[in-house]
Design an enzyme around this catalytic site. Structure first.
Site, short mmCIF file in Angstrom:
data_model
loop_
_atom_site.label_atom_id
_atom_site.label_comp_id
_atom_site.label_asym_id
_atom_site.label_seq_id
_atom_site.Cartn_x
_atom_site.Cartn_y
_atom_site.Cartn_z
N ILE A 131 -0.84 9.10 8.57
CA ILE A 131 -1.73 8.40 9.52
C ILE A 131 -1.24 6.91 8.96
CG2 ILE A 131 -3.48 10.17 9.64
CD1 ILE A 131 -5.07 8.56 7.69
N GLY A 135 -5.38 1.94 7.65
CA GLY A 135 -6.29 1.18 8.33
C GLY A 135 -6.28 -0.28 8.29
N ASP A 165 1.01 -1.21 0.08
CA ASP A 165 0.03 -0.04 0.09
C ASP A 165 0.93 1.35 -0.04
OD1 ASP A 165 -1.74 2.02 0.37
OD2 ASP A 165 -2.87 0.90 1.89
N HIS A 205 0.47 7.82 3.92
CA HIS A 205 0.94 7.21 5.26
C HIS A 205 2.57 7.35 5.44
CE1 HIS A 205 -3.11 5.41 5.32
NE2 HIS A 205 -2.82 4.78 4.14
#
Length: 291
Positions: free
Chosen positions: A214, A217, A194, A199
């Site tokens: 962040i 998820g 990903d 991120h």
């Protein structure tokens, strides 16, 4: 219009070949915190149960690995579907379900078939529903259902989709535990495929409305499942049948997750919050069904 719901849902399913081996599995496990100390395992590097996540001669596969197997990121697949052209800065992962049909092998070659069953209109946002079904020569392996939340793309007159929420039990949890997220956790996790700069890149994160990058998820998703397997299911990944969650809030690298677990017949309900931010919700509507 960036999202053509009719075109996306009527498109022919797309197939992709997936392949993975023990290095991919080990990297994924490290990316969700395997080998790091926890309240239950203060010395994980030599803990026999923890070595099942990190040592190739003893390896098993956590079912949430299905979300990254073969680099076949479900979110990326949904964003490349016909009729969908959106800005990554407007994209958030809304929810995820993995249903396991049998144990995921340490090494595998399989075919992923992807489709878009629905695009929901939430008014100020759209939710793209992606289904990925994976099978090898022996038959079905797993099914992933992914909800992708796209800000600013609603209002096209489509169905709003389901909105039911799962209430937490009205009793104290059967178990509470914490998992610390390393400062470099997102940098390690993204090596499983990903590559969204949200991120890792502070400038991109600011464009998306965040002070700093962040955590993925799906990294939190894996951390939570591993905690359930290790604390409730005796470390036996083969007992997991399905695992569903709704992403209710963000996690920043360096924070600590607080997990509350309620045991019920054939399932575990989980609440995940950010302990450092007054237990701000992170994962909601979270259930692990098991044998």
């Amino acid at each position: 219009m960036p999202i053509d719901a009719a075109k996306a849902t009527s498109a022919e399913p797309r197939t992709t070949e997936l392949a993975w081996d023990h290095k991919d599995v080990q990297l994924y496990h490290l990316g969700i915190g395997a080998g790091a100390a926890t309240p239950e395992k203060p010395h994980p590097a030599t803990d026999p149960d923890e070595l099942r996540y990190t040592l190739e001669s003893a390896l098993h596969v956590l079912p949430s690995f299905a979300t990254v197997a073969g680099g076949g990121m479900a979110v990326a697949g949904g964003l490349s579907a016909p009729g969908i052209d959106v800005d990554l800065a407007a994209v958030l992962h809304g929810g995820q379900t993995v249903t396991v049909h049998r144990a995921i092998p340490v090494r595998g070659h399989a075919t992923q078939t992807s489709s878009v069953p629905a695009v929901h209109d939430k008014g100020k946002a759209a939710v793209i529903v992606l289904r990925s079904e994976v099978a090898d020569e022996e038959g079905p392996l797993w099914t992933c259902d992914t909800q992708i939340f796209v800000r600013g793309e609603g209002g096209f007159g489509g169905d709003r989709g389901p909105s039911a929420r799962l209430e937490l039990p009205e009793r104290e949890p059967d178990l509470s535990t914490e998992r610390h997220i390393r400062e470099d956790q997102a940098l390690l996790y993204r090596l499983s495929g990903d590559w969204n700069p949200l991120h890792a890149d502070p400038e991109f994160a600011k464009l998306a409305g965040f002070d700093r990058p962040i955590l993925h998820g799906l990294c939190t998703y894996g951390v939570a499942l591993k905690a359930v397997v290790d604390t409730v299911l005796g470390g036996d990944v083969s007992r997991v049948r399905s695992y569903a969650t709704r992403f209710a809030g963000v996690v920043f690298p360096g924070e600590t997750l607080r997990l509350r677990l309620w045991r019920e017949p054939g399932r575990v309900q989980v609440s995940v919050t950010a302990a450092d931010r007054d237990d701000a919700p992170v994962l909601a509507d979270t259930v692990v069904e098991h044998s």
